[in-house]
Design an enzyme around this catalytic site. Structure first.
Site, PDB file in Angstrom:
ATOM      1  N   ARG A 110      -2.426  -2.055  -3.624  1.00 49.33           N
ATOM      2  CA  ARG A 110      -3.699  -1.365  -3.426  1.00 49.33           C
ATOM      3  C   ARG A 110      -3.667  -0.070  -4.242  1.00 49.33           C
ATOM      4  O   ARG A 110      -2.714   0.711  -4.148  1.00 49.33           O
ATOM      5  CB  ARG A 110      -3.867  -1.010  -1.954  1.00 49.33           C
ATOM      6  CG  ARG A 110      -5.084  -0.169  -1.732  1.00 49.33           C
ATOM      7  CD  ARG A 110      -5.060   0.545  -0.414  1.00 49.33           C
ATOM      8  NE  ARG A 110      -6.232   1.391  -0.305  1.00 49.33           N
ATOM      9  CZ  ARG A 110      -6.255   2.536   0.364  1.00 49.33           C
ATOM     10  NH1 ARG A 110      -5.188   2.974   0.982  1.00 49.33           N
ATOM     11  NH2 ARG A 110      -7.345   3.240   0.420  1.00 49.33           N
ATOM     12  N   HIS A 138     -12.991   2.590  -0.326  1.00 49.52           N
ATOM     13  CA  HIS A 138     -13.008   1.493   0.659  1.00 49.52           C
ATOM     14  C   HIS A 138     -13.651   0.238   0.075  1.00 49.52           C
ATOM     15  O   HIS A 138     -14.131  -0.623   0.813  1.00 49.52           O
ATOM     16  CB  HIS A 138     -13.809   1.847   1.935  1.00 49.52           C
ATOM     17  CG  HIS A 138     -13.250   2.959   2.748  1.00 49.52           C
ATOM     18  ND1 HIS A 138     -14.048   3.887   3.363  1.00 49.52           N
ATOM     19  CD2 HIS A 138     -11.982   3.276   3.081  1.00 49.52           C
ATOM     20  CE1 HIS A 138     -13.300   4.747   4.036  1.00 49.52           C
ATOM     21  NE2 HIS A 138     -12.030   4.400   3.871  1.00 49.52           N
ATOM     22  N   ASN A 175       0.871  -1.170   0.000  1.00 48.80           N
ATOM     23  CA  ASN A 175       0.000   0.000   0.000  1.00 48.80           C
ATOM     24  C   ASN A 175       0.909   1.221   0.000  1.00 48.80           C
ATOM     25  O   ASN A 175       1.425   1.626   1.041  1.00 48.80           O
ATOM     26  CB  ASN A 175      -0.898  -0.030   1.240  1.00 48.80           C
ATOM     27  CG  ASN A 175      -1.897   1.113   1.249  1.00 48.80           C
ATOM     28  OD1 ASN A 175      -1.858   1.993   0.384  1.00 48.80           O
ATOM     29  ND2 ASN A 175      -2.783   1.117   2.225  1.00 48.80           N
ATOM     30  N   ARG A 185     -12.547  15.125   7.859  1.00 47.04           N
ATOM     31  CA  ARG A 185     -13.294  15.474   6.642  1.00 47.04           C
ATOM     32  C   ARG A 185     -14.752  15.770   6.973  1.00 47.04           C
ATOM     33  O   ARG A 185     -15.321  15.142   7.860  1.00 47.04           O
ATOM     34  CB  ARG A 185     -13.241  14.321   5.634  1.00 47.04           C
ATOM     35  CG  ARG A 185     -11.865  14.105   5.054  1.00 47.04           C
ATOM     36  CD  ARG A 185     -11.817  12.865   4.181  1.00 47.04           C
ATOM     37  NE  ARG A 185     -10.809  11.945   4.669  1.00 47.04           N
ATOM     38  CZ  ARG A 185     -10.671  10.689   4.253  1.00 47.04           C
ATOM     39  NH1 ARG A 185     -11.488  10.198   3.356  1.00 47.04           N
ATOM     40  NH2 ARG A 185      -9.726   9.921   4.745  1.00 47.04           N
ATOM     41  N   GLU A 197      -8.385  -5.909   4.217  1.00 45.32           N
ATOM     42  CA  GLU A 197      -8.202  -5.558   2.807  1.00 45.32           C
ATOM     43  C   GLU A 197      -7.008  -6.301   2.206  1.00 45.32           C
ATOM     44  O   GLU A 197      -7.023  -6.673   1.040  1.00 45.32           O
ATOM     45  CB  GLU A 197      -7.999  -4.047   2.676  1.00 45.32           C
ATOM     46  CG  GLU A 197      -9.291  -3.276   2.929  1.00 45.32           C
ATOM     47  CD  GLU A 197      -9.067  -1.867   3.425  1.00 45.32           C
ATOM     48  OE1 GLU A 197      -8.728  -1.697   4.614  1.00 45.32           O
ATOM     49  OE2 GLU A 197      -9.218  -0.937   2.623  1.00 45.32           O
TER      50      GLU A 197
END
Ligand code: AMP
Length: 400
Positions: free
Chosen positions: A90, A180, A7, A241, A386
């Site tokens: 990823r 996601h 990643n 956010r 993941e």
């Protein structure tokens, strides 16, 4: 077969080496502050580790650290690098080009690069990661890319289009993509497994609640809507956010405060959410601790988060025409039982009933059902994974 999962961020690179015979993680680590002052961490599943400061000028130098650690006499888990059969990356933004995982070719790298305008920080870093990986491992080791957006590519037009003039979709590919996806895919599949049912027969709402959060409506294994949009800013309120808001808020604040687009982008992505409302922290644990001591803005942040989750679940029940299961995952979803409790207690009208004691114990990696036998909707806590999805897709593609 051993698969290395990567990643790559702009200044960091996380990795995990997975043995696919039993899907166990042999070692994992992180190269941090690449191109700055550099820090490297590595741990093995049998408890060996190393951590040190080291200058890494670019992703290729970071890969050299990973390579050394994996094959090191003291903290290594393989004798030679050739034991790594394949590498899975990823990738955050696959746009409308990538609807599923695929093997890396020159054309694939070009296409990921072409999507940089839609995810400037992420996709540029991923391309650096792939190129560095080829430098260090050579072209003979197959590489696979797995996209955060791919699972959401089944969304219908009605869900992914924004009601701005159509030309912006045609010219700039402005639409909802969702993120996601790999996590939503993993937990929804696992949910069906735990229910002992075919996912094709299930309506599932998955709540990935972490520093970044998104909620997804999945009908028969296919995403029909998701809360994140063109970028990972939309949807429910997050650590820093905003989540969804009236777009006029943006132009209003810009005009009133004289902010540039880039300054406004920073305000929306890095200074809002939990941090902006509480004024304390972006971290759910800090905000909950402050609320417990009577801090009103911290309490407001928590109430807003739970309200947003409730609102999305409610709207997705309408979109799906009912729901068989709700899943909570990621840092907050897996650990903060009070948010799950407060949200689920308000879902009694659709037949949700959770066992508060079971729910309170479902933390720190526990997987299981938190709803009662009487509940009309099954509610699960499922730790996300993941990396395992990336490793499985990589194995499937390289052994095809
Ligand atoms: P993630 O982005 O999935 O790593 O999630 C980060 C968020 O999860 C932060 O807001 C943390 O406060 C929260 N979190 C992580 N671990 C725990 C924990 N053990 N207990 C409560 N909250 C946690």
């Amino acid at each position: 077969m051993k698969i290395l999962v990567i990643n790559a961020g702009s200044s960091s690179m996380k990795y995990q080496l997975i043995d696919m015979t039993d899907e166990s993680t042999l070692a994992k680590g992180n190269c941090e502050r690449i191109g700055i002052d550099g820090h490297f961490k590595h741990t093995t599943s049998d408890g060996r580790s190393c951590e040190y400061d080291v200058q890494m000028n670019n992703h290729t130098e970071a890969f050299m650290q990973i390579k050394n650690a994996l094959t090191d006499e003291k903290v290594g888990v393989i004798k030679e690098l050739s034991e790594v059969s394949a590498i899975g990356h990823r990738i955050v933004q696959g746009g409308s080009i990538f609807k599923e995982s695929c093997l890396v070719t020159d054309k694939v790298i070009e296409d990921i690069e072409s999507l940089i305008p839609l995810a400037p920080l992420h996709n540029a870093a991923h391309v650096q990661g792939i190129r560095a990986c080829i430098d260090v491992f050579g072209k003979e080791v197959p590489e696979v890319v797995v996209f955060d957006t791919a699972f959401h590519s089944t969304m219908p037009e009605t869900a992914y289009m924004y009601a701005v003039p159509y030309e912006y979709y045609e010219k700039y590919a402005v639409r909802r993509y969702g993120f996601h996806g790999t996590s939503h895919r993993y937990v929804s599949a696992r949910c069906a497994e735990l229910m002992g049912k075919d996912i094709k027969d299930l309506k599932i709402i998955t709540c990935h609640l972490g520093n970044g959060s998104s909620i997804t409506a999945i009908d028969g294994g296919k995403v029909v809507d998701t809360s994140m949009g063109l970028t990972p800013l939309d949807g429910i309120m997050m650590g820093t956010r905003t989540g969804c808001l009236d777009p006029s808020v943006v132009t209003f604040i810009m005009e009133k405060s004289g902010l540039t687009p880039s300054e406004m982008d920073t305000l929306l992505n890095k200074k809002s959410g939990f941090l902006g409302i509480s004024g304390i922290s972006s971290d759910d644990r800090d905000v909950c601790a402050a609320a417990a001591e009577g801090n009103k803005r911290a309490q407001l942040a928590i109430d807003m988060l739970e309200y947003h989750i409730l609102k999305y679940i409610g709207s997705y029940v309408a979109v799906l025409g009912g729901v068989d299961a709700i899943v909570f995952t990621a840092g907050i979803g897996e650990n903060q039982s009070s948010h799950r409790e407060n949200v689920c207690h308000k879902l009694g009208y659709i037949g949700v009933e959770i066992d508060d004691e079971v729910n309170a114990k479902a933390i720190r990696g526990v997987e299981g059902k938190i709803s009662t036998e009487n509940s009309k909707v099954d509610v699960f806590v499922i730790p996300t994974n993941e990396e395992i999805v990336i490793a499985r897709d990589t194995m499937a593609l390289v052994t095809k």
